[in-house]
Design a protein around this motif. Sequence first.
Motif, mmCIF file in Angstrom:
data_model
loop_
_atom_site.group_PDB
_atom_site.id
_atom_site.type_symbol
_atom_site.label_atom_id
_atom_site.label_comp_id
_atom_site.label_asym_id
_atom_site.label_seq_id
_atom_site.Cartn_x
_atom_site.Cartn_y
_atom_site.Cartn_z
ATOM 1 N N LYS A 105 1.832 -6.444 11.758
ATOM 2 C CA LYS A 105 1.470 -7.857 11.673
ATOM 3 C C LYS A 105 0.243 -8.123 10.826
ATOM 4 O O LYS A 105 -0.123 -9.276 10.621
ATOM 5 N N GLU A 106 -0.413 -7.089 10.324
ATOM 6 C CA GLU A 106 -1.659 -7.299 9.581
ATOM 7 C C GLU A 106 -1.676 -6.533 8.265
ATOM 8 O O GLU A 106 -1.528 -5.311 8.240
ATOM 9 N N TYR A 107 -1.854 -7.277 7.184
ATOM 10 C CA TYR A 107 -2.073 -6.717 5.857
ATOM 11 C C TYR A 107 -3.436 -7.190 5.383
ATOM 12 O O TYR A 107 -3.848 -8.302 5.684
ATOM 13 N N GLN A 108 -4.110 -6.345 4.623
ATOM 14 C CA GLN A 108 -5.340 -6.756 3.958
ATOM 15 C C GLN A 108 -5.129 -6.534 2.475
ATOM 16 O O GLN A 108 -4.668 -5.465 2.054
ATOM 17 N N GLU A 109 -5.443 -7.565 1.687
ATOM 18 C CA GLU A 109 -5.240 -7.499 0.244
ATOM 19 C C GLU A 109 -6.577 -7.461 -0.474
ATOM 20 O O GLU A 109 -7.526 -8.145 -0.078
ATOM 21 N N PHE A 110 -6.615 -6.651 -1.541
ATOM 22 C CA PHE A 110 -7.833 -6.486 -2.333
ATOM 23 C C PHE A 110 -7.455 -6.545 -3.807
ATOM 24 O O PHE A 110 -6.382 -6.094 -4.196
ATOM 25 N N TYR A 111 -8.354 -7.085 -4.619
ATOM 26 C CA TYR A 111 -8.175 -7.068 -6.064
ATOM 27 C C TYR A 111 -9.051 -5.954 -6.625
ATOM 28 O O TYR A 111 -10.222 -5.841 -6.259
ATOM 29 N N VAL A 112 -8.482 -5.114 -7.493
ATOM 30 C CA VAL A 112 -9.266 -4.091 -8.193
ATOM 31 C C VAL A 112 -9.067 -4.285 -9.689
ATOM 32 O O VAL A 112 -7.974 -4.620 -10.144
ATOM 33 N N SER A 113 -10.134 -4.096 -10.455
ATOM 34 C CA SER A 113 -10.046 -4.277 -11.900
ATOM 35 C C SER A 113 -9.659 -2.990 -12.620
ATOM 36 O O SER A 113 -9.556 -2.962 -13.835
ATOM 37 N N GLY A 114 -9.436 -1.936 -11.869
ATOM 38 C CA GLY A 114 -9.120 -0.624 -12.424
ATOM 39 C C GLY A 114 -9.915 0.409 -11.658
ATOM 40 O O GLY A 114 -10.682 0.083 -10.756
ATOM 41 N N GLY A 115 -9.720 1.671 -11.988
ATOM 42 C CA GLY A 115 -10.462 2.726 -11.310
ATOM 43 C C GLY A 115 -9.605 3.957 -11.098
ATOM 44 O O GLY A 115 -8.698 4.241 -11.884
ATOM 45 N N ILE A 116 -9.883 4.667 -10.014
ATOM 46 C CA ILE A 116 -9.207 5.913 -9.700
ATOM 47 C C ILE A 116 -8.675 5.855 -8.268
ATOM 48 O O ILE A 116 -9.346 5.371 -7.364
ATOM 49 N N LEU A 117 -7.471 6.381 -8.085
ATOM 50 C CA LEU A 117 -6.860 6.514 -6.766
ATOM 51 C C LEU A 117 -6.771 7.999 -6.450
ATOM 52 O O LEU A 117 -6.245 8.776 -7.254
ATOM 53 N N GLU A 118 -7.308 8.393 -5.294
ATOM 54 C CA GLU A 118 -7.184 9.774 -4.838
ATOM 55 C C GLU A 118 -6.481 9.754 -3.486
ATOM 56 O O GLU A 118 -6.890 9.043 -2.572
ATOM 57 N N VAL A 119 -5.423 10.551 -3.373
ATOM 58 C CA VAL A 119 -4.647 10.621 -2.131
ATOM 59 C C VAL A 119 -4.672 12.056 -1.619
ATOM 60 O O VAL A 119 -4.375 12.993 -2.358
ATOM 61 N N GLN A 120 -5.029 12.198 -0.358
ATOM 62 C CA GLN A 120 -4.936 13.454 0.376
ATOM 63 C C GLN A 120 -4.028 13.167 1.581
ATOM 64 O O GLN A 120 -3.805 12.005 1.916
ATOM 65 N N PRO A 121 -3.499 14.180 2.231
ATOM 66 C CA PRO A 121 -2.557 13.920 3.334
ATOM 67 C C PRO A 121 -3.056 12.962 4.419
ATOM 68 O O PRO A 121 -2.273 12.233 5.002
ATOM 69 N N HIS A 122 -4.372 12.932 4.669
ATOM 70 C CA HIS A 122 -4.901 12.073 5.729
ATOM 71 C C HIS A 122 -5.975 11.110 5.224
ATOM 72 O O HIS A 122 -6.680 10.509 6.041
ATOM 73 N N LEU A 123 -6.094 10.959 3.894
ATOM 74 C CA LEU A 123 -7.151 10.108 3.331
ATOM 75 C C LEU A 123 -6.717 9.528 1.994
ATOM 76 O O LEU A 123 -6.212 10.247 1.132
ATOM 77 N N VAL A 124 -6.929 8.213 1.842
ATOM 78 C CA VAL A 124 -6.719 7.535 0.563
ATOM 79 C C VAL A 124 -8.060 6.965 0.143
ATOM 80 O O VAL A 124 -8.702 6.251 0.920
ATOM 81 N N THR A 125 -8.483 7.272 -1.079
ATOM 82 C CA THR A 125 -9.734 6.742 -1.603
ATOM 83 C C THR A 125 -9.448 5.971 -2.884
ATOM 84 O O THR A 125 -8.829 6.502 -3.799
ATOM 85 N N VAL A 126 -9.891 4.724 -2.907
ATOM 86 C CA VAL A 126 -9.792 3.887 -4.098
ATOM 87 C C VAL A 126 -11.207 3.719 -4.619
ATOM 88 O O VAL A 126 -12.055 3.125 -3.951
ATOM 89 N N LEU A 127 -11.464 4.288 -5.797
ATOM 90 C CA LEU A 127 -12.764 4.148 -6.453
ATOM 91 C C LEU A 127 -12.563 3.127 -7.571
ATOM 92 O O LEU A 127 -12.047 3.460 -8.634
#
Length: 140
Positions: free
Chosen positions: A58-80
């Motif tokens: 029932k809950e989504y959160q939306e964000f705008y990013v102008s670009g950057g790097i996405l790093e995905v690990q099995p238990h962690l997502v990092t958006v720089l």
Amino acid sequence: MTMTIHVDIVSAEQEIFSGLAEMVFAPAELGEVGITPRHAPLISKLNPGEVRVKVSDKEYQEFYVSGGILEVQPHLVTVLADTAMRAKDIDEAAALQAKAEAEEALNDKSGKIDYATAQARLAEAMMQLRALDRLRKRGS
């Protein structure tokens, strides 16, 4: 109990979001990706656009990013992100003004403008407006 993954979204200025999510959608360089818990490791450039975090059914959160790097690990997502903001915090008037100015610059045939910069500004304004539009359609 639903499986979750930890998500951190940070910009050069501040941390925007840190918490657990069921799924993350991001505008990767080769197309939008959907990331679930235990996803295979991945690193990708991010295009300007919307990062959506599904916190629950029932809950989504939306964000705008102008670009950057996405790093995905099995238990962690990092958006720089170069620049990141909550979609609800986007200044629609400023985005519309930036869009109009970029379109005007692109139509200028005098050769006194940097077309790549104008195109980048136009793309950024369009993505901000699209993020606002999706937010309104969801009724958030």
